[in-house]
Write a protein that holds these residues in place. Structure first.
Motif, short mmCIF file in Angstrom:
data_model
loop_
_atom_site.label_atom_id
_atom_site.label_comp_id
_atom_site.label_asym_id
_atom_site.label_seq_id
_atom_site.Cartn_x
_atom_site.Cartn_y
_atom_site.Cartn_z
N TRP A 168 -4.57 1.54 12.51
CA TRP A 168 -5.75 1.02 11.85
C TRP A 168 -5.85 -0.51 11.95
O TRP A 168 -6.96 -1.05 12.03
CB TRP A 168 -5.76 1.44 10.38
N ASP A 169 -4.73 -1.20 11.95
CA ASP A 169 -4.78 -2.67 12.04
C ASP A 169 -5.39 -3.14 13.36
O ASP A 169 -6.34 -3.93 13.37
CB ASP A 169 -3.39 -3.26 11.84
N ARG A 182 -9.12 -2.17 13.47
CA ARG A 182 -9.95 -3.06 12.65
C ARG A 182 -10.18 -4.40 13.37
O ARG A 182 -11.30 -4.93 13.36
CB ARG A 182 -9.28 -3.29 11.30
N ARG A 183 -9.13 -4.92 14.00
CA ARG A 183 -9.29 -6.17 14.74
C ARG A 183 -10.22 -5.99 15.93
O ARG A 183 -11.01 -6.88 16.27
CB ARG A 183 -7.92 -6.69 15.18
N ARG A 235 -13.78 -5.90 14.53
CA ARG A 235 -14.18 -7.23 14.07
C ARG A 235 -14.56 -8.12 15.24
O ARG A 235 -15.60 -8.78 15.23
CB ARG A 235 -13.03 -7.86 13.27
#
Length: 545
Positions: free
Chosen positions: A66-67, A70-71, A74
């Motif tokens: 997920w990290d 998400r990046r 973004r």
């Protein structure tokens, strides 16, 4: 509503409902087949996940998934927003204003697309390094602390500078076909230029803006080179990092990336179906807006932006190329053999032109059905085409190697030019698809209906009425595919015939050998070939149309 001025006529109509005519069954079948072929790389990813026994449940619940996701999102949304503004603004300035040297800026504006993202990242790192160009420029002013350009900030800057042509080209093509009458009417009613642009021009080019922005988003979330060098861990970077040591996780992340892209494309298509279709006839005399007192500031801004996108990488490459051309020895990477680049340059132009032509021909039926009939079947096929652009190039190349080895019919084509072209089309077909969709929507039904009333056959109407009107948009899509193909590396390395070198593989090979000067000269040759072809194939013909 209709309005007229001297030398131009426009007719605008809006329709939010699908036409009553039913789409041809043959074209529907053809669209489905094209969509299935474009889903081949997804099939490979799914097959590999099954073979490797990937635990997708654990992968989806993991914070380590997920990290980076998400990046990725973004960065994708940030780059998409900035390129939408920049690409649209540049298109308006170079097409619809009296900007000084606008024909030159038209040639230069698309060229950053030809640079691989890692070249831009390398130039940015070198510029802000200790003793670099930026430090030399600002140290006399007493500035000693330079900003850290690693991470999100640097990745956003590099990808914005190198992907805005995805928006610029389709929007510029759309603006060449806008009649001046509506803008002139608005100005006669006392509206200010900014109001005219936002209320008259922007609604007519909005579909082109969305099409280009979607390509930027898909490219950004699949990019590996820039984010890897700049230390910004995204999902694509994780896919490459795990490819050798944890193939199950790598293929699982590739599937998640592909499904994410497919979901975003489906949302965009749903929003597009709700948008009213705007038909505007072309004008032979597009309106040119005088910049007046803004001429010098706008010229400086355009020159500064395109200069940063082009001059930075070219300056670094030129530095090493000059050292190589003036060196007396062939050691430490300074030897240069210009003659060795002639054949790769010809190969680069060959595959770029062929891929552009094939890609437009393949996706045009889908664009026709989605643009003219709002077909849901063709819309699904279009989503399959566009979503594949988010898969990293190496995944698409490996999928074709997989199918070539396991499928006897395809195996005979392994490491041949036709299969290489197929790989390029699968990877970059989305660029042609979005531009072709905008081009089809720009053709008013009234023209075709009038020709049918006069007894013109279906094929004659297409060749003599509709195709010429679609030409600017189709050429813009062809230009995007051509430029992207010319710099593509993974597919070329894995699928090209033996001895079939391109300028991209020359750059890569020179880097592997540490031959910095030869790599720099090859990169500059790639820019030169791209400039000539962009002018000859796209920009010169846009001026004609």
């Amino acid at each position: 509503m209709s309005s007229s001025t001297q030398g131009s006529t426009s007719v605008v109509s809006q329709r939010s409902e699908a036409p009553s005519r039913r789409p041809p069954a043959v074209m529907l079948v053809l669209s489905v087949l094209v969509g299935v072929v474009f889903m081949g790389p997804f099939g490979y990813v799914i097959s590999r996940n099954l073979d490797l026994g990937t635990d997708l449940g654990s992968l989806l619940l993991s914070q380590s998934t997920w990290d980076p996701l998400r990046r990725s999102l973004r960065l994708g949304f940030a780059v998409s927003a900035s390129t939408a503004v920049i690409g649209t603004s540049l298109a308006w300035l170079t097409i619809r204003t009296d900007l000084w040297g606008r024909r030159i800026w038209r040639i230069l504006a698309p060229l950053p697309l030809v640079f691989p993202s890692f070249v831009g990242a390398t130039a940015l790192i070198a510029a802000f390094a200790t003793g670099g160009l930026v430090e030399d420029l600002v140290s006399p002013l007493g500035i000693t602390d330079l900003p850290d350009m690693k991470g999100f900030r640097g990745s956003w800057l590099v990808l914005t500078l190198f992907t805005y042509p995805y928006v610029y080209l389709p929007v510029a093509a759309r603006m060449t076909s806008l009649p001046p009458s509506l803008e002139e009417s608005a100005r006669l009613l006392g509206r200010k230029p900014a109001t005219v642009f936002s209320t008259v021009v922007l609604p007519q080019v909005w579909s082109a803006v969305l099409a280009g922005t979607m390509l930027v988003f898909l490219y950004t979330i699949s990019d590996f080179g820039a984010v890897s060098l700049l230390g910004y861990s995204t999902l694509a970077e994780q896919i490459y990092a795990d490819q050798l040591f944890d193939q199950a996780r790598s293929m699982g992340l590739a599937l998640i990336l592909g499904v994410t892209a497919l979901g975003v494309v489906m949302i965009e298509r749903a929003l597009e179906r709700r948008r009213a279709r705007v038909e505007v006839t072309r004008s032979q005399d597009p309106l040119i807006v005088p910049l007046k007192g803004w001429s010098i500031p706008v010229l400086i801004a355009v020159a500064a932006f395109i200069g940063n996108a082009l001059i930075g990488p070219v300056a670094v490459l030129g530095f090493w190329a000059w050292r190589g051309l003036t060196a007396d020895i062939d050691s430490v990477g300074l030897g240069v053999d210009i003659g060795a680049l002639v054949e790769p340059a010809l190969h680069t132009a060959e595959v770029g032109l062929i891929t552009a032509l094939v890609a437009i021909a393949v996706v045009l039926p889908i664009a026709w059905l989605t643009g003219r009939y709002r077909s849901r079947v063709a819309g699904a096929a279009n989503s399959m085409v566009v979503a594949g652009f988010a898969l990293p190039g190496v995944v698409i190349a490996l999928s074709l190697v997989f199918w070539a080895i396991d499928a006897p019919i395809i195996g005979r084509w392994y490491q041949t030019l036709p299969l290489l072209i197929v790989a390029y089309v699968l990877h970059f077909g989305a660029q042609a698809s979005r531009a072709a969709h905008v081009a089809v929507e720009a053709v008013p039904d009234t023209y075709s209906d009038a020709a049918a009333t006069l007894g013109a056959s279906r094929s004659r109407r297409f060749l003599t009425v509709e195709l010429p009107l679609m030409a600017p948009g189709l050429l813009a899509g062809a230009g995007l595919v051509m430029l992207s193909t010319m710099k593509e590396l993974p597919a070329t390395l894995l699928l090209a015939p033996i001895g079939f070198d391109t300028l991209a593989t020359e750059v890569w090979g020179a880097g592997e050998r540490g031959a910095l000067a030869q790599g720099a000269v090859a990169s500059l040759a790639l820019v030169a070939v791209s400039s000539v072809l962009t002018w000859a194939v796209v920009l010169r013909r846009l001026d004609v149309h």
